[in-house]
Design an enzyme around this catalytic site. Sequence first.
Site, PDB file in Angstrom:
ATOM      1  N   HIS A 155       8.836   0.237  -7.890  1.00  0.00           N
ATOM      2  CA  HIS A 155      10.270   0.503  -7.980  1.00  0.00           C
ATOM      3  C   HIS A 155      10.551   0.870  -9.442  1.00  0.00           C
ATOM      4  CE1 HIS A 155      10.136  -2.767  -4.887  1.00  0.00           C
ATOM      5  NE2 HIS A 155      11.167  -2.182  -4.336  1.00  0.00           N
ATOM      6  N   ASP A 166      10.852  -2.160 -11.628  1.00  0.00           N
ATOM      7  CA  ASP A 166       9.661  -3.004 -11.865  1.00  0.00           C
ATOM      8  C   ASP A 166       8.965  -2.569 -13.127  1.00  0.00           C
ATOM      9  OD1 ASP A 166       9.926  -3.693  -9.133  1.00  0.00           O
ATOM     10  OD2 ASP A 166       8.344  -2.290  -8.544  1.00  0.00           O
ATOM     11  N   GLU A 176      11.544   2.150   5.497  1.00  0.00           N
ATOM     12  CA  GLU A 176      10.793   0.917   5.781  1.00  0.00           C
ATOM     13  C   GLU A 176      11.672  -0.052   6.566  1.00  0.00           C
ATOM     14  OE1 GLU A 176       8.759  -0.751   2.352  1.00  0.00           O
ATOM     15  OE2 GLU A 176       8.982  -2.761   3.184  1.00  0.00           O
ATOM     16  N   GLU A 235       5.942  -2.621   7.767  1.00  0.00           N
ATOM     17  CA  GLU A 235       5.442  -3.830   7.098  1.00  0.00           C
ATOM     18  C   GLU A 235       5.278  -4.948   8.127  1.00  0.00           C
ATOM     19  OE1 GLU A 235       6.958  -4.758   3.238  1.00  0.00           O
ATOM     20  OE2 GLU A 235       7.070  -6.890   3.683  1.00  0.00           O
ATOM     21  N   HIS A 276       7.833  -7.738   8.267  1.00  0.00           N
ATOM     22  CA  HIS A 276       9.129  -7.262   8.750  1.00  0.00           C
ATOM     23  C   HIS A 276       9.107  -7.139  10.274  1.00  0.00           C
ATOM     24  CE1 HIS A 276       9.998  -5.189   4.612  1.00  0.00           C
ATOM     25  NE2 HIS A 276       9.740  -6.477   4.509  1.00  0.00           N
ATOM     26  N   ASP A 288       2.921  -1.295   4.812  1.00  0.00           N
ATOM     27  CA  ASP A 288       2.945  -2.348   3.806  1.00  0.00           C
ATOM     28  C   ASP A 288       2.182  -3.509   4.432  1.00  0.00           C
ATOM     29  OD1 ASP A 288       4.297  -0.886   1.967  1.00  0.00           O
ATOM     30  OD2 ASP A 288       6.079  -2.164   1.871  1.00  0.00           O
ATOM     31  N   ASP A 302       5.398 -12.608   2.786  1.00  0.00           N
ATOM     32  CA  ASP A 302       4.564 -11.583   2.125  1.00  0.00           C
ATOM     33  C   ASP A 302       3.198 -12.103   1.696  1.00  0.00           C
ATOM     34  OD1 ASP A 302       6.505  -9.584   2.314  1.00  0.00           O
ATOM     35  OD2 ASP A 302       7.380 -10.026   0.360  1.00  0.00           O
TER      36      ASP A 302
HETATM   37  C1  XLS Z   1      11.035  -6.127   0.892  1.00  0.00           C
HETATM   38  C2  XLS Z   1      10.359  -4.836   0.998  1.00  0.00           C
HETATM   39  C3  XLS Z   1      10.202  -4.106  -0.326  1.00  0.00           C
HETATM   40  C4  XLS Z   1       9.867  -2.651  -0.107  1.00  0.00           C
HETATM   41  C5  XLS Z   1      10.042  -1.794  -1.306  1.00  0.00           C
HETATM   42  O1  XLS Z   1      11.023  -6.944   1.793  1.00  0.00           O
HETATM   43  O2  XLS Z   1       9.132  -5.016   1.629  1.00  0.00           O
HETATM   44  O3  XLS Z   1       9.252  -4.730  -1.102  1.00  0.00           O
HETATM   45  O4  XLS Z   1       8.558  -2.488   0.348  1.00  0.00           O
HETATM   46  O5  XLS Z   1      11.366  -1.754  -1.708  1.00  0.00           O
HETATM   47 NI    NI Z   2       7.597  -3.558   1.814  1.00  0.00          NI
HETATM   48 NI    NI Z   3       8.908  -7.202   2.700  1.00  0.00          NI
END
Ligand code: XLS
Ligand code: NI
Ligand code: NI
Length: 436
Positions: free
Chosen positions: A100, A103, A231, A267, A270, A295, A308
């Site tokens: 990002h 970051d 995402e 992801e 998610h 992801d 995560d």
């Molecule tokens: C948060 C998301 C984030 C995205 C990027 O839950 O996974 O990390 O991948 O903004």
């Molecule tokens: Ni993510």
């Molecule tokens: Ni996430």
Amino acid sequence: MPAFPEINAIAYEGPDSRNPLAFRYYNADEVVEGRTMRDHLRFSVVYWHTFRNPLSDPFGVGTAVRPWDDGTESVENAQNRVRAAFEFIEKLGAPYYAFHDRDVAPEGATLSESNQNLDAVAKVLKEEQDRSGIKLLWGTANLFSNRRYMHGAATSCNAEVYAYAAAQVKKALEVTHELGGEGYTFWGGREGYQCLWNTNLERELDHLGRFLHMAVDYAKEIGFTGQFYIEPKPKEPTKHQYDSDAAACLNFLRQYDLLDHFKLNLETNHATLAGHTMHHELEVAGSAGALGSIDANTGDVMLGWDTDQFPTDIYLTTQCMHSILKYGGLAPGGVNFDAKVRRESFEPVDLFYAHIGGMDAFARGLKIAAAMRADGRLQGIVDERYASWSDGLGADIEAGKHGLASLEKLMLERGEATPNASGRQERIENLINEYL
Ligand code: XLS
Ligand code: NI
Ligand code: NI
């Protein structure tokens, strides 16, 4: 001064190795289904968790020990951090990274100061990319941390905040483009609602659709040809996020005429927050031709949030790689480790253990999925299950040769439909275990 002086490049040593700082399954040059593991998996390290996460939680401060980081928000510290990050990614042997805007570089007092900071750090990112050959999988803008985004960004009730977010995306796209980024991701940080009583849902979605079109237009203007991703995530931080799952994203993209420009970045954690499996999300996206990137992480069955964690479950990685192979691979996407070490795993070396484990788990998943496909028994069962669609009646229906009346006529003649194939679920589940 190296950031990881005690660690050498991580080598492939094979399944019998007892060295915890070696790969046992990920052998970058090994060819599977005509492509190297490196090219199938396209591993990517995320800047936010691996280099910016202090490992705090809502009950306690950060625990991470990062000797290369002086803890300040200076541009110089951010530049030094880039060098540490690239040393890590290079020693790990991952070909990609993702970030990002906020970051990599500190936010300034004004937008133009933030842009200058980003440029100053992007310069070092470019140097390090050129030196190491590591590439940018995708870039993104952080449109959720700053106080101004409390109501969201592209779905904010405040037009000025929307404009700020647009400016931030413009800059993030430019930097991603300068760094040769192969993609650009929109994750709907706070694009959703906490309370429906105060929310104009229709208006917010229209704004979001317009926002994404502006990004597509601007990419064209600057010649950025990377892949755009959305995402999905159903909640957290908001009670409901508009991009709640793959199906909701596809519907949104179709409604706003964006499907030609976007694919999905799925992801695992998610998916499970949405009440789905990752396997489900991959099949939904893949069957719509919209599987872009993943992801790679995992949640914890005992904890209900986006923990995560690094993926180590071979059953999960096998499902992922089976769907990925089935839909033709991920490129220009990749296997992006949007994962963080636990708060208790505070030492630098833990970052290596975590990524090595995730890479080995995916390498095994890849080999198992490829073996399942080569052997063909699973496919045989599926083909048999759908056999009635391959000729005669089924083929005629698929070819559009029937309507309700002709089908009624046929079934009045036949009188009853006979079940012709078992689902064979248990046999399939036993079969999968043969490969693990
Ligand atoms: C948060 C998301 C984030 C995205 C990027 O839950 O996974 O990390 O991948 O903004
Ligand atoms: Ni993510
Ligand atoms: Ni996430």
